[in-house]
Enzyme design. Structure first.
Site, PDB file in Angstrom:
ATOM      1  N   HIS A 161       0.866  -1.177   0.000  1.00 26.76           N
ATOM      2  CA  HIS A 161       0.000   0.000   0.000  1.00 26.76           C
ATOM      3  C   HIS A 161       0.912   1.239   0.000  1.00 26.76           C
ATOM      4  O   HIS A 161       2.030   1.178   0.512  1.00 26.76           O
ATOM      5  CB  HIS A 161      -0.825  -0.059   1.297  1.00 26.76           C
ATOM      6  CG  HIS A 161      -1.861   0.987   1.437  1.00 26.76           C
ATOM      7  ND1 HIS A 161      -1.589   2.260   1.897  1.00 26.76           N
ATOM      8  CD2 HIS A 161      -3.195   0.954   1.214  1.00 26.76           C
ATOM      9  CE1 HIS A 161      -2.709   2.955   1.958  1.00 26.76           C
ATOM     10  NE2 HIS A 161      -3.701   2.197   1.540  1.00 26.76           N
ATOM     11  N   ASP A 186       3.050  -4.823   8.097  1.00 28.03           N
ATOM     12  CA  ASP A 186       1.838  -4.018   7.973  1.00 28.03           C
ATOM     13  C   ASP A 186       0.648  -4.983   8.076  1.00 28.03           C
ATOM     14  O   ASP A 186       0.380  -5.750   7.155  1.00 28.03           O
ATOM     15  CB  ASP A 186       1.879  -3.293   6.619  1.00 28.03           C
ATOM     16  CG  ASP A 186       0.579  -2.574   6.295  1.00 28.03           C
ATOM     17  OD1 ASP A 186      -0.418  -2.760   7.031  1.00 28.03           O
ATOM     18  OD2 ASP A 186       0.557  -1.839   5.296  1.00 28.03           O
ATOM     19  N   GLN A 215      -4.446  -5.296   6.696  1.00 25.65           N
ATOM     20  CA  GLN A 215      -5.442  -6.160   6.054  1.00 25.65           C
ATOM     21  C   GLN A 215      -5.595  -7.511   6.735  1.00 25.65           C
ATOM     22  O   GLN A 215      -6.594  -8.184   6.562  1.00 25.65           O
ATOM     23  CB  GLN A 215      -5.080  -6.377   4.577  1.00 25.65           C
ATOM     24  CG  GLN A 215      -5.313  -5.168   3.713  1.00 25.65           C
ATOM     25  CD  GLN A 215      -6.753  -4.660   3.749  1.00 25.65           C
ATOM     26  OE1 GLN A 215      -7.701  -5.403   3.960  1.00 25.65           O
ATOM     27  NE2 GLN A 215      -6.917  -3.362   3.558  1.00 25.65           N
ATOM     28  N   LYS A 247     -10.172  -1.395  10.738  1.00 27.72           N
ATOM     29  CA  LYS A 247     -10.218  -2.581   9.863  1.00 27.72           C
ATOM     30  C   LYS A 247     -10.788  -3.781  10.611  1.00 27.72           C
ATOM     31  O   LYS A 247     -11.103  -4.788  10.017  1.00 27.72           O
ATOM     32  CB  LYS A 247      -8.813  -2.948   9.378  1.00 27.72           C
ATOM     33  CG  LYS A 247      -8.043  -1.835   8.698  1.00 27.72           C
ATOM     34  CD  LYS A 247      -8.473  -1.626   7.276  1.00 27.72           C
ATOM     35  CE  LYS A 247      -7.463  -0.745   6.543  1.00 27.72           C
ATOM     36  NZ  LYS A 247      -8.011  -0.188   5.317  1.00 27.72           N
ATOM     37  N   CYS A 301      -4.845   2.437  -3.662  1.00 24.16           N
ATOM     38  CA  CYS A 301      -3.612   2.962  -3.021  1.00 24.16           C
ATOM     39  C   CYS A 301      -2.470   1.971  -3.166  1.00 24.16           C
ATOM     40  O   CYS A 301      -1.640   1.814  -2.251  1.00 24.16           O
ATOM     41  CB  CYS A 301      -3.826   3.308  -1.552  1.00 24.16           C
ATOM     42  SG  CYS A 301      -5.111   4.508  -1.280  1.00 24.16           S
TER      43      CYS A 301
HETATM   44  N1  C6P Z   1      -6.251   0.339   2.909  1.00 20.39           N
HETATM   45  C1  C6P Z   1      -8.063   0.000   1.368  1.00 20.39           C
HETATM   46  O1  C6P Z   1      -9.144   0.312   0.852  1.00 20.39           O
HETATM   47  P1  C6P Z   1      -4.922   3.546   7.339  1.00 20.39           P
HETATM   48  O2  C6P Z   1      -5.528   4.402   6.279  1.00 20.39           O
HETATM   49  O3  C6P Z   1      -3.732   4.202   7.969  1.00 20.39           O
HETATM   50  O4  C6P Z   1      -5.904   3.036   8.343  1.00 20.39           O
HETATM   51  O5  C6P Z   1      -4.390   2.207   6.607  1.00 20.39           O
HETATM   52  C2  C6P Z   1      -3.508   2.316   5.528  1.00 20.39           C
HETATM   53  C3  C6P Z   1      -3.235   0.977   4.936  1.00 20.39           C
HETATM   54  C4  C6P Z   1      -1.972   0.430   5.073  1.00 20.39           C
HETATM   55  N2  C6P Z   1      -1.677  -0.791   4.614  1.00 20.39           N
HETATM   56  C5  C6P Z   1      -2.591  -1.552   3.990  1.00 20.39           C
HETATM   57  C6  C6P Z   1      -2.213  -2.928   3.521  1.00 20.39           C
HETATM   58  C7  C6P Z   1      -3.890  -1.056   3.800  1.00 20.39           C
HETATM   59  O6  C6P Z   1      -4.781  -1.800   3.174  1.00 20.39           O
HETATM   60  C8  C6P Z   1      -4.219   0.252   4.266  1.00 20.39           C
HETATM   61  C9  C6P Z   1      -5.572   0.832   4.041  1.00 20.39           C
HETATM   62  C10 C6P Z   1      -7.597   0.745   2.599  1.00 20.39           C
HETATM   63  O7  C6P Z   1      -7.378  -0.906   0.903  1.00 20.39           O
HETATM   64  C11 C6P Z   1      -7.784   2.232   2.480  1.00 20.39           C
HETATM   65  S1  C6P Z   1      -6.713   2.956   1.306  1.00 20.39           S
END
Ligand code: C6P
Length: 405
Positions: free
Chosen positions: A122, A199, A202, A225, A363
């Site tokens: 991401h 990370d 997910q 999440k 993203c």
């Molecule tokens: N992915 C998706 O629709 P935040 O925004 O900080 O809570 O998470 C960011 C993030 C980081 N790593 C991974 C693997 C992610 O999937 C995400 C967030 C969402 O896929 C929103 S872009």
């Protein structure tokens, strides 16, 4: 406890609403999960009964709020099996946690050091490291992936050397659903003395990781999440790293002593928690973890695997439909395109039928560049979705195909 899907769905008030005259079919769980009544009640209870600032007051409300916040930290520690509660740093979410670590390493990395990221990250696990490389002169190397959306492990092994200082990889790709072999990735990185950041944005809602067994150095995730609120998450940091890294932000609560000549810092976790935190969010994160554990991660995983298998089979019956991310180790995401149709158009039509999916690059632009596509339609599942909802998605995609081709 038997997996009672109807009972589970009744916990989520939003699932009974209609969208555009149709029952909501929420298949955008990778973007954010829905919230059960138990978490909503926890938020209402906090603001109705014991809202106060924490770690500061001697008064009863402040002590109650502090106790609830620190109890949530302990629940999170137990859930992820961190050795100590103070290794759990509350953050605003995954992105914040990654930036905190990247900032810390800007004082540790030197020119010529190497850091490794995977091809399926991401943007929040790419951009902070690029910024770090610009600041320090370190080099960013990329573990490639193959057509199936699987990391090429042999290439990873070739990239590792004594120059490698850090490796960053997601546990599960948000755009493909691939589950990465994080235990092996960590083991190999440690052989050359590199630290690893996982990370878990997910994976946290599907798989319960054992951070001590994995021996991860850093693990980041977001509460939203996993049925918790937005604006809160955690960074797990092994104690030795917590002691090594400098603070991210200066301010209240992160100090031991302040004079105009010199400030000394508090110990973990407060060193990294400057300012008034998202108190209610942290407490509600604990409630979300309680909720998920009451259902049980084994049951969640088993049920979601059935949903994924069914959705994959049914969608592949549509002529011209291609799925991205076809490896054997996958969970809860089907990313696809239908030949000749822009993903955005499919997303718009299925929304008219009450179905929420995400369209675009998710993203994760480097993945789209790899497949030479503008984006995908992404259906992402949670344990409260049903086979009937998968049927509704398949029917809606068929309808969109008829209308658009
Ligand atoms: N992915 C998706 O629709 P935040 O925004 O900080 O809570 O998470 C960011 C993030 C980081 N790593 C991974 C693997 C992610 O999937 C995400 C967030 C969402 O896929 C929103 S872009």
């Amino acid at each position: 406890m038997p997996f009672d899907i109807q009972k589970i769905r009744n916990d989520f008030p939003i699932l009974s609403r209609k969208v555009n005259g149709y029952p909501l079919v929420y298949l955008d769980n990778a973007a954010t999960s829905q919230k059960p009544q138990q978490v909503i009640d926890c938020i209402v209870d906090y603001y109705s009964n014991y809202n106060a600032n924490i770690h500061r007051g001697v008064h009863t409300l402040s002590q109650e709020a502090t106790d609830a916040y620190e109890t949530a930290r302990k629940k999170i520690q137990t859930h992820f099996n961190a050795k100590e509660a103070y290794e759990i740093i509350f953050t605003a979410g995954t992105t914040h946690g990654i930036n905190l670590v990247a900032n810390g390493f800007s004082e540790i990395l030197k020119k010529g050091d190497e850091i490794i990221v995977s091809a399926m990250e991401h943007h929040s696990n790419i951009v902070p490291w690029q910024m770090l490389c610009e600041k320090t002169g370190a080099l960013l190397k990329v573990i490639p992936m193959n057509e199936e959306g699987i990391l090429v492990f042999s290439e990873y092994e070739k990239l590792l050397s004594e120059k490698t200082k850090l490796v960053f990889v997601n546990h599960i790709s948000n755009a493909l659903g691939t589950i990465n072999p994080i235990a092996e990735i960590i083991e190999k990185a440690h052989e050359v003395g590199a630290a690893v950041l996982i990370d878990g944005a997910q994976s946290c809602s599907h798989i319960k990781p054992d951070l001590q067994k994995l021996d991860a150095d850093f693990y980041v995730t977001s509460a939203h999440k996993m049925c918790g609120p937005t604006g809160v998450g955690i960074l797990y940091m092994k104690e030795e790293w917590g002691n090594k890294l400098p603070p991210y932000q200066g301010g209240g609560e992160m100090i031991a002593e302040v004079t105009f000549e010199k400030t000394t810092y508090a110990g973990l976790p407060h060193k990294f928690e400057a300012g008034t935190p998202n108190i209610c969010g942290g407490i509600a994160f604990g409630a979300a973890i309680d909720y998920l554990n009451a259902i049980g991660f084994e049951a969640i995983e088993k049920y979601e695997n059935k949903l994924l298998k069914y959705a994959t089979e049914k969608l592949l019956e549509i002529e011209g439909l291609k799925i991205y991310g076809t490896g054997p180790d996958k969970t809860s995401v089907v990313s696809f395109n239908v030949e000749g149709i822009h993903p955005y158009d499919i997303g718009t039509i299925v929304d008219k039928l009450g179905i929420a999916v995400r369209t675009g690059h998710h993203c994760a632009q480097p993945i789209m560049e790899f497949y030479k596509i503008p984006g995908t339609v992404r259906a992402s599942f949670a344990f409260y979705n049903t086979m009937e909802e998968v049927d509704a998605l398949v029917a809606a995609v068929k309808k969109a195909k008829l209308m658009l081709s």
